[in-house]
Design a protein around this motif. Sequence first.
Motif, PDB file in Angstrom:
ATOM      1  N   LEU A   1     -29.618   5.167  21.140  1.00  0.00           N
ATOM      2  CA  LEU A   1     -29.469   4.813  22.549  1.00  0.00           C
ATOM      3  C   LEU A   1     -29.142   6.038  23.405  1.00  0.00           C
ATOM      4  CD1 LEU A   1     -27.544   1.415  22.458  1.00  0.00           C
ATOM      5  CD2 LEU A   1     -29.986   1.813  22.735  1.00  0.00           C
ATOM      6  N   ARG A   2     -28.303   6.927  22.878  1.00  0.00           N
ATOM      7  CA  ARG A   2     -27.960   8.135  23.638  1.00  0.00           C
ATOM      8  C   ARG A   2     -29.183   9.025  23.827  1.00  0.00           C
ATOM      9  NH1 ARG A   2     -23.606  12.163  21.116  1.00  0.00           N
ATOM     10  NH2 ARG A   2     -25.378  12.441  19.709  1.00  0.00           N
TER      11      ARG A   2
ATOM     12  N   VAL B   1     -27.333   4.344  26.870  1.00  0.00           N
ATOM     13  CA  VAL B   1     -25.914   4.015  26.767  1.00  0.00           C
ATOM     14  C   VAL B   1     -25.415   3.626  28.160  1.00  0.00           C
ATOM     15  CG1 VAL B   1     -23.617   4.882  26.192  1.00  0.00           C
ATOM     16  CG2 VAL B   1     -25.587   5.552  24.807  1.00  0.00           C
ATOM     17  N   ASN B   2     -24.562   2.608  28.209  1.00  0.00           N
ATOM     18  CA  ASN B   2     -24.042   2.089  29.485  1.00  0.00           C
ATOM     19  C   ASN B   2     -25.152   1.555  30.389  1.00  0.00           C
ATOM     20  OD1 ASN B   2     -21.202   2.421  29.255  1.00  0.00           O
ATOM     21  ND2 ASN B   2     -21.422   4.614  29.616  1.00  0.00           N
TER      22      ASN B   2
ATOM     23  N   VAL C   1     -30.071  -3.864  21.616  1.00  0.00           N
ATOM     24  CA  VAL C   1     -29.182  -3.928  20.455  1.00  0.00           C
ATOM     25  C   VAL C   1     -28.974  -5.374  20.020  1.00  0.00           C
ATOM     26  CG1 VAL C   1     -26.814  -3.573  19.678  1.00  0.00           C
ATOM     27  CG2 VAL C   1     -28.006  -1.756  20.891  1.00  0.00           C
TER      28      VAL C   1
ATOM     29  N   THR D   1     -18.618  -0.237  22.054  1.00  0.00           N
ATOM     30  CA  THR D   1     -19.142   1.100  21.750  1.00  0.00           C
ATOM     31  C   THR D   1     -20.184   1.565  22.760  1.00  0.00           C
ATOM     32  OG1 THR D   1     -18.807   0.646  19.390  1.00  0.00           O
ATOM     33  CG2 THR D   1     -20.224   2.514  19.955  1.00  0.00           C
ATOM     34  N   PHE D   2     -21.071   0.661  23.162  1.00  0.00           N
ATOM     35  CA  PHE D   2     -22.213   1.048  23.986  1.00  0.00           C
ATOM     36  C   PHE D   2     -22.010   0.790  25.480  1.00  0.00           C
ATOM     37  CE2 PHE D   2     -24.521  -0.363  19.942  1.00  0.00           C
ATOM     38  CZ  PHE D   2     -24.366   0.885  19.364  1.00  0.00           C
TER      39      PHE D   2
ATOM     40  N   PHE E   1     -20.185  -3.932  19.353  1.00  0.00           N
ATOM     41  CA  PHE E   1     -21.271  -3.164  19.958  1.00  0.00           C
ATOM     42  C   PHE E   1     -21.050  -2.977  21.458  1.00  0.00           C
ATOM     43  CE2 PHE E   1     -23.511  -4.907  16.182  1.00  0.00           C
ATOM     44  CZ  PHE E   1     -23.872  -3.703  15.606  1.00  0.00           C
TER      45      PHE E   1
ATOM     46  N   GLY F   1     -30.041  -1.180  27.169  1.00  0.00           N
ATOM     47  CA  GLY F   1     -29.548  -0.742  25.870  1.00  0.00           C
ATOM     48  C   GLY F   1     -28.875  -1.866  25.106  1.00  0.00           C
ATOM     49  N   LEU F   2     -27.962  -2.596  25.765  1.00  0.00           N
ATOM     50  CA  LEU F   2     -27.285  -3.707  25.094  1.00  0.00           C
ATOM     51  C   LEU F   2     -28.246  -4.839  24.776  1.00  0.00           C
ATOM     52  CD1 LEU F   2     -23.871  -3.899  26.983  1.00  0.00           C
ATOM     53  CD2 LEU F   2     -24.250  -3.285  24.597  1.00  0.00           C
TER      54      LEU F   2
ATOM     55  N   PHE G   1     -26.063   4.057  18.148  1.00  0.00           N
ATOM     56  CA  PHE G   1     -25.506   4.826  19.269  1.00  0.00           C
ATOM     57  C   PHE G   1     -26.293   6.106  19.484  1.00  0.00           C
ATOM     58  CE2 PHE G   1     -22.683   8.045  21.066  1.00  0.00           C
ATOM     59  CZ  PHE G   1     -22.213   7.372  22.184  1.00  0.00           C
TER      60      PHE G   1
END
Length: 276
Positions: A129-130, A135-136, A144, A215-216, A212, A140-141, A126
């Motif tokens: 990614l931030r 994130v979002n 991951v 969270t993301f 995940f 990013g996903l 996290f």
Amino acid sequence: MRRSKAGLALIYVSAALVAAVCLFPFLWMWTSSIKELRELYTIPPVWFPSMPTLENYRTVLFESNVPRYFLNSLIISIGSTALALFIAIFAAYGFARFKFRGKSYYQSFILIGQLLPTAAIIVPLFVTLRTLGLVNTYLGLILVYMIITLPLAVWMLTSYFRAIPVELEEAAIIDGSSRIGVLFRITLPLSVPGIIAVLVYSFVTTWNEFIFALTFATDSSVKTLPIGLAEFTTEFNTDWGAVMAASMIMTVPIAVLFLSMQRLFIGGMTAGATKG
């Protein structure tokens, strides 16, 4: 003769029982998705609805964000699977065909990430990614999930590449083919079952992942289907009819994938596990 017939009958009965146990949850999920609300809470349970209805499917498809989440899951799953497969092919071919110092240690280290619990890696991921502003986002996903599925994908393909006779590649090199040419013209066509096994494993893992994504992906524009299922549960109530209908919709891509690639998938898993 009688013993052989009795043994064969026992095998068929056992297989039927195992199939019934495995299929029962899906049958219950389907019947629950077409029940009215009152029949979902009846005791003793109603095994099949007296008046089947598609109201739950209408709610899911037209009064919720499930269609959007379905598209998000499809984009993310296909993207992460393609990326993991692309990287795994080159990494696995290197492990299978080249000799270099510390190769056995690198192969062992690949799987170390699989041994770590989710709680141990979710915070570092996290933060990363931030920092990168991912994130979002789909990317990013995708990254991951690629990280999650890549180790086992490399391990499976390495075992499968090793099972292919090296003499075939040597003959192609003598005829003037490059290593890349050998990989794409000789090795990969002979490795289709193993590639399909990795593809199915990566897609299913990504499609069903929850922690995940929770969270993301906090924005509705990138939420996935597992998160969408959780949204039908509130503090005081759960719309089980909608949950079952959404679960049926979520199962369709996996079922189609398995049914269309069943033979190649089983063959790839078997070869990757027993050869090398």
